[in-house]
Design an enzyme around this catalytic site. Structure first.
Site, PDB file in Angstrom:
ATOM      1  N   HIS A 250       0.756  -1.092  -0.021  1.00 23.30           N
ATOM      2  CA  HIS A 250       0.048  -0.112   0.004  1.00 23.30           C
ATOM      3  C   HIS A 250       0.798   1.255   0.098  1.00 23.30           C
ATOM      4  CE1 HIS A 250      -3.818  -2.033   1.622  1.00 23.30           C
ATOM      5  NE2 HIS A 250      -3.615  -2.167   0.278  1.00 23.30           N
ATOM      6  N   HIS A 380      -4.465  -4.786 -11.036  1.00 25.37           N
ATOM      7  CA  HIS A 380      -3.092  -4.425 -10.528  1.00 25.37           C
ATOM      8  C   HIS A 380      -2.048  -5.083 -11.831  1.00 25.37           C
ATOM      9  CE1 HIS A 380      -3.791  -3.205  -6.641  1.00 25.37           C
ATOM     10  NE2 HIS A 380      -4.580  -4.537  -6.080  1.00 25.37           N
TER      11      HIS A 380
END
Length: 411
Positions: A250, A380
């Protein structure tokens, strides 16, 4: 195609891989959205049709349709249709978390994480000219602002029951991070600058205030009053959405997002670039090959000791995307070198030649399913490949050296 370690992500390869990911996404198509796939590309009925997977797949399909119509455009239209019908709660508004393959709701909670991706999909699909996407965007923006946006602190609340009568006594950085992404895409689709300012407000609290105060290790979990919960889920450290400790992946994702926020603002504050580089360097130093083998450890405790040592493909791809973005922004060749390292790792360990990539590896870099089983979606991987190829994505712009507007502040 021959693979060069010096050029691990050549343009032809990134195009081939993105097309393959769209083919993989086609396998997940169900009447009511897109399914979670197993390792062999078969829909997992026990997972149902989840809003976050459907929205992320719609987003990716819409992005691909900007360059290639055909199947990608059809997938994007299907996703928009599912988000406007099967997954939408026509009685109370908002989106169910999950419906069964027959379309019946199985998880009726309303979560900010899912709604952030609905907003992202709607914005991207609108920009790509997908039919009915503007109507979805209008509904999504209204729901996010009316139900999830807490204007006083300038951040999103976490979740509600179906009727929006009871809220959860918890606030999360993960859902707010994805709200930042969705807000930037919405600004690009609508031209309304307020979305960029909202994104900046979230980033200011979570990164300039919280992450910086913790050595650029971002606390993910908070009370309803936004007080840090450092021991949250200590007894369930492998929770797929709320793991204990801090999540270097993150931090890498945030490093890139801060550069997108900077590019979206007329007078961006100087701390955005400074924080992006600090998040990046802290995550890389703490998590890359932390236990001796290549790969990013998934989570660490507050002393940077590995908690969940598995390697996720999404972390490696976000690392590569962040390195590409920072190289574009600064011109520093060290970031390009980092991107090469991680693309080599991705190609050697995650790409399996079956149109999609392994989702999780163990500490020995062999296939694992400790946190994530199967292959939920391609979001992603597709985004990182687009960055490697230099493909423009609305809302994901990055400034170049010397492009910072005059009047930018240093606060």
């Amino acid at each position: 195609m021959e693979w060069s370690a010096d050029e691990p992500a050549p343009l032809d390869w990134t195009r081939e891989q993105r097309s393959g990911l769209i083919d993989w996404a086609e396998r997940s198509r169900q009447e009511h959205g897109f399914a979670w796939l197993d390792d062999d590309g078969r829909p997992r009925a026990e997972q149902g049709v989840q809003t976050w997977i459907t929205a992320r797949t719609t987003h990716v399909a819409a992005l691909h349709s900007r360059e290639h119509a055909g199947a990608a455009a059809d997938l994007a239209e299907h996703g928009v249709r599912a988000l406007r019908t099967s997954l939408y709660d026509s009685e109370h508004g908002g989106w169910f978390s999950t419906v069964a393959f027959d379309g019946s709701p199985t998880d009726t909670d309303k979560a900010a994480y899912q709604h952030a991706f609905v907003l992202l999909a709607a914005a991207t699909a609108s920009g790509a000219g997908v039919p009915a996407a503007p109507d979805l965007l209008a509904e999504a923006t209204a729901t996010v602002v009316d139900r999830f946006w807490d204007a006083e602190p300038g951040r999103a609340v976490e979740s509600f029951d179906r009727a929006f009568t009871r809220g959860e006594d918890y606030r999360g950085a993960n859902s707010n991070m994805h709200m930042v992404e969705a807000f930037l895409a919405t600004r690009a689709a609508t031209g309304d600058h307020v979305w960029a300012l909202r994104a900046l407000g979230i980033a200011d609290f979570l990164i300039r205030r919280q992450a910086a105060a913790h050595g650029y290790r971002l606390p993910e979990h908070y009370t309803a009053e936004w007080e840090v919960l450092p021991d949250y889920n200590r007894d369930r450290p492998a929770d797929p959405f709320r793991p204990y400790g801090w999540t270097p992946g993150h931090s890498l994702e945030w490093a890139r997002l801060l550069l997108h926020v900077e590019a979206a603002l007329e007078e961006p504050p100087a701390w955005l670039l400074t924080a992006a580089e600090a998040l990046f360097s802290t995550a890389v130093e703490a998590a890359w090959a932390r236990d001796g083998a290549d790969g990013f450890c998934y989570t660490l405790d507050w002393d940077d000791e590995p908690v969940i040592r598995e390697r996720m493909h999404w972390v490696a791809t976000e690392a590569a995307a962040a390195a590409h973005a920072l190289h574009t922004r600064t011109g520093d060749s060290a970031y390009a070198d980092r991107a090469r390292t991680w693309w080599n790792h991705v190609r050697a360990r995650f790409v399996d030649g079956a149109e999609n990539w392994r989702h999780e590896l163990g500490p020995d870099n062999r296939p694992s399913a400790t946190v994530w089983s199967g292959r939920p979606d391609v979001y992603h991987a597709y985004t990182a490949l687009a960055f490697a190829a230099g493909t423009p994505i609305p809302g994901y712009e990055v400034l170049r050296p010397g492009d910072v507007p005059e009047g930018s502040t240093g606060t």
